[in-house]
Design a protein around this motif. Structure first.
Motif, PDB file in Angstrom:
ATOM      1  N   ILE A 136     -23.489 -42.937 -36.802  1.00  0.00           N
ATOM      2  CA  ILE A 136     -22.247 -43.697 -36.699  1.00  0.00           C
ATOM      3  C   ILE A 136     -21.582 -43.372 -35.445  1.00  0.00           C
ATOM      4  O   ILE A 136     -21.594 -42.175 -35.022  1.00  0.00           O
ATOM      5  CB  ILE A 136     -21.187 -43.388 -37.908  1.00  0.00           C
ATOM      6  CG1 ILE A 136     -21.415 -43.880 -39.189  1.00  0.00           C
ATOM      7  CG2 ILE A 136     -19.848 -44.128 -37.436  1.00  0.00           C
ATOM      8  CD1 ILE A 136     -20.785 -43.548 -40.592  1.00  0.00           C
ATOM      9  N   ILE A 137     -21.534 -44.202 -34.402  1.00  0.00           N
ATOM     10  CA  ILE A 137     -21.066 -44.178 -33.298  1.00  0.00           C
ATOM     11  C   ILE A 137     -19.725 -44.642 -33.048  1.00  0.00           C
ATOM     12  O   ILE A 137     -19.509 -46.070 -33.320  1.00  0.00           O
ATOM     13  CB  ILE A 137     -21.992 -44.564 -32.013  1.00  0.00           C
ATOM     14  CG1 ILE A 137     -23.358 -43.975 -32.211  1.00  0.00           C
ATOM     15  CG2 ILE A 137     -21.602 -44.317 -30.485  1.00  0.00           C
ATOM     16  CD1 ILE A 137     -24.524 -44.439 -31.360  1.00  0.00           C
ATOM     17  N   LYS A 138     -18.615 -43.952 -32.536  1.00  0.00           N
ATOM     18  CA  LYS A 138     -17.363 -44.570 -32.352  1.00  0.00           C
ATOM     19  C   LYS A 138     -16.774 -44.141 -31.031  1.00  0.00           C
ATOM     20  O   LYS A 138     -16.503 -42.743 -31.190  1.00  0.00           O
ATOM     21  CB  LYS A 138     -16.429 -44.444 -33.570  1.00  0.00           C
ATOM     22  CG  LYS A 138     -15.137 -45.064 -33.554  1.00  0.00           C
ATOM     23  CD  LYS A 138     -14.186 -44.809 -34.861  1.00  0.00           C
ATOM     24  CE  LYS A 138     -12.934 -45.525 -34.681  1.00  0.00           C
ATOM     25  NZ  LYS A 138     -12.143 -45.143 -35.822  1.00  0.00           N
ATOM     26  N   ASN A 139     -16.767 -44.792 -29.996  1.00  0.00           N
ATOM     27  CA  ASN A 139     -16.277 -44.219 -28.634  1.00  0.00           C
ATOM     28  C   ASN A 139     -16.916 -42.851 -28.381  1.00  0.00           C
ATOM     29  O   ASN A 139     -17.973 -43.125 -28.160  1.00  0.00           O
ATOM     30  CB  ASN A 139     -14.654 -43.900 -28.763  1.00  0.00           C
ATOM     31  CG  ASN A 139     -13.813 -45.220 -29.253  1.00  0.00           C
ATOM     32  OD1 ASN A 139     -14.248 -46.264 -28.638  1.00  0.00           O
ATOM     33  ND2 ASN A 139     -12.713 -45.234 -29.949  1.00  0.00           N
ATOM     34  N   ASN A 140     -16.102 -41.906 -28.165  1.00  0.00           N
ATOM     35  CA  ASN A 140     -16.996 -40.698 -27.719  1.00  0.00           C
ATOM     36  C   ASN A 140     -17.328 -39.702 -28.816  1.00  0.00           C
ATOM     37  O   ASN A 140     -17.714 -38.616 -28.789  1.00  0.00           O
ATOM     38  CB  ASN A 140     -16.130 -40.063 -26.883  1.00  0.00           C
ATOM     39  CG  ASN A 140     -14.639 -39.561 -27.519  1.00  0.00           C
ATOM     40  OD1 ASN A 140     -14.389 -39.985 -28.614  1.00  0.00           O
ATOM     41  ND2 ASN A 140     -14.083 -38.474 -26.920  1.00  0.00           N
ATOM     42  N   LEU A 141     -17.520 -40.321 -29.778  1.00  0.00           N
ATOM     43  CA  LEU A 141     -17.999 -39.299 -31.271  1.00  0.00           C
ATOM     44  C   LEU A 141     -19.288 -40.165 -31.795  1.00  0.00           C
ATOM     45  O   LEU A 141     -19.290 -41.495 -32.098  1.00  0.00           O
ATOM     46  CB  LEU A 141     -16.770 -39.432 -32.105  1.00  0.00           C
ATOM     47  CG  LEU A 141     -16.857 -38.989 -33.594  1.00  0.00           C
ATOM     48  CD1 LEU A 141     -17.121 -37.418 -33.521  1.00  0.00           C
ATOM     49  CD2 LEU A 141     -15.763 -39.481 -34.672  1.00  0.00           C
ATOM     50  N   ASN A 164     -16.653 -35.490 -25.386  1.00  0.00           N
ATOM     51  CA  ASN A 164     -17.650 -36.357 -25.960  1.00  0.00           C
ATOM     52  C   ASN A 164     -18.384 -35.246 -27.185  1.00  0.00           C
ATOM     53  O   ASN A 164     -18.950 -34.109 -26.754  1.00  0.00           O
ATOM     54  CB  ASN A 164     -19.090 -36.533 -24.831  1.00  0.00           C
ATOM     55  CG  ASN A 164     -18.641 -37.926 -24.247  1.00  0.00           C
ATOM     56  OD1 ASN A 164     -17.977 -38.845 -24.582  1.00  0.00           O
ATOM     57  ND2 ASN A 164     -18.718 -37.756 -22.719  1.00  0.00           N
ATOM     58  N   ARG A 165     -18.740 -35.730 -28.349  1.00  0.00           N
ATOM     59  CA  ARG A 165     -19.041 -34.603 -29.222  1.00  0.00           C
ATOM     60  C   ARG A 165     -19.676 -35.239 -30.332  1.00  0.00           C
ATOM     61  O   ARG A 165     -19.483 -36.537 -30.533  1.00  0.00           O
ATOM     62  CB  ARG A 165     -17.910 -33.985 -29.800  1.00  0.00           C
ATOM     63  CG  ARG A 165     -16.932 -35.016 -30.798  1.00  0.00           C
ATOM     64  CD  ARG A 165     -15.372 -34.240 -30.767  1.00  0.00           C
ATOM     65  NE  ARG A 165     -14.542 -34.935 -31.665  1.00  0.00           N
ATOM     66  CZ  ARG A 165     -13.915 -36.395 -31.688  1.00  0.00           C
ATOM     67  NH1 ARG A 165     -14.162 -37.091 -30.469  1.00  0.00           N
ATOM     68  NH2 ARG A 165     -13.352 -36.619 -32.647  1.00  0.00           N
TER      69      ARG A 165
END
Length: 347
Positions: free
Chosen positions: A50-55, A33-34
């Motif tokens: 912008i949020i995409k999965n664990n990014l 998670n970063r």
């Protein structure tokens, strides 16, 4: 939560050398998670998230979105800061957060080289604080690591060396290039002052026994420069990064004309790594570029090249294979550094 202070790599910035380094490091933490904080003093007046999965990627203005920056950093278990350029934007946090600082280069000296005396002074102050307060300093070469030891007296066991390695080819492929034509000399890069493009064009005029191919993001400007030297038939192309390796595999020599100054002695130039990994023997002004000399790489001196003093085919193939061994050694250093970095991040 792992927080990177840097732009996030994407298709719009992938050709930038700094971004390639960021992408190389990021590839080792894709399951984490970063968060990426891309902070600007002059842009991003309208924040972007912008949020995409664990990014999660933030693009924030330092002044307009400082509270968001503060909130994200407060939740971070570790900050990974790419370059002293970005350290300036989060410098106060070095005093109370665990920070890994990836140096990329020697920023104050770069500013001096470009004539920015005031900027050099500012970044020298930033660098001093950042080096003193960082938990770990990541250098791209051992020469760079030694530079910071000598400059600041830093001798920390948590400091690491992690070179930048691009995908190479199998050693047996390095000598399988078309030998029916004259040797091909390649250049892949920009037209910045430190690339010494004028010296390349002088070499093109002097050595007519080989073919030349220039790959650059600014082909029109390169052609104009060539015309100034009376060269009207230079092959100049602009290609995507994905296609550059194809051109390397067709080439025998490559211009790597770096002056003998600190900026170049501590560097790990992507171009140099790519040349050695793909059977392209560098043509150099100074042999002391990064850690290549320490590993015993093979090269052609510029003054020999312009006099057409080139090795025989069998000698050239030996040079290519020696350089591939150098890349393997540097790659082993990178793997060791990445392993230590992953362990450090998990602590």
């Amino acid at each position: 939560m792992l927080v990177f202070i840097a732009p996030y790599p994407d298709c719009h910035n992938e050709q930038d050398g700094m971004i390639q380094r960021i992408a190389s490091i990021d590839s080792n933490f894709e399951t984490e998670n970063r968060v990426y904080l891309d902070i600007s003093f002059r842009r991003f007046f309208k924040k972007s998230i912008i949020i995409k999965n664990n990014l999660t990627v933030y693009q924030l203005n330092f002044f307009f979105s400082f509270l968001i920056i503060l909130s994200v950093v407060a939740k971070a278990r570790l900050l990974y800061v790419h370059s002293v350029y970005n350290a300036l934007k989060v410098l106060p946090f070095f005093y109370f957060k665990k920070v890994i600082l990836d140096m990329h280069g020697v920023v104050p000296e770069e500013m001096l080289f470009e004539g920015g005396n005031i900027a050099a002074y500012v970044y020298n102050c930033v660098e001093k604080i950042a080096v003193e307060k960082s938990y770990s300093i990541i250098s791209v070469t051992k020469i760079m690591q030694e530079h910071f030891k000598n400059k600041y007296g830093r001798n920390c066991t948590a400091d690491l060396v992690i070179p930048i390695i691009t995908q190479g080819v199998n050693a047996q492929d390095l000598c399988c290039k078309n030998q029916e034509d004259s040797p091909l000399v390649i250049y892949a890069g920009g037209i910045q002052k430190w690339q010494n493009v004028p010296k390349m064009l002088e070499a093109v005029k002097c050595n007519l026994s080989v073919r030349y191919r220039f790959l650059t993001g600014k082909p029109d400007e390169m052609l104009r420069l060539a015309e100034n030297y009376g060269i009207d038939n230079l092959e100049v192309k602009s290609v995507s990064p994905a296609l550059v390796e194809k051109h390397y595999l067709e080439s025998d020599y490559g211009f790597l004309l770096r002056d003998d100054i600190l900026l170049n002695r501590v560097a790990c130039p992507t171009k140099g790594i790519e040349y050695l990994a793909n059977g392209v023997v560098p043509i150099v002004l100074s042999k002391d570029v990064g850690d290549f000399s320490r590993h015993g790489y093979q090269f052609i001196r510029y003054e020999d090249f312009i006099l057409s003093k080139l090795p025989s085919l069998s000698e050239l193939n030996k040079m290519k294979n020696r350089n591939y061994s150098v890349i393997q050694s540097i790659q082993n250093e990178m793997k060791e550094g990445i392993t230590s970095l992953k362990q450090m991040v998990q602590v």
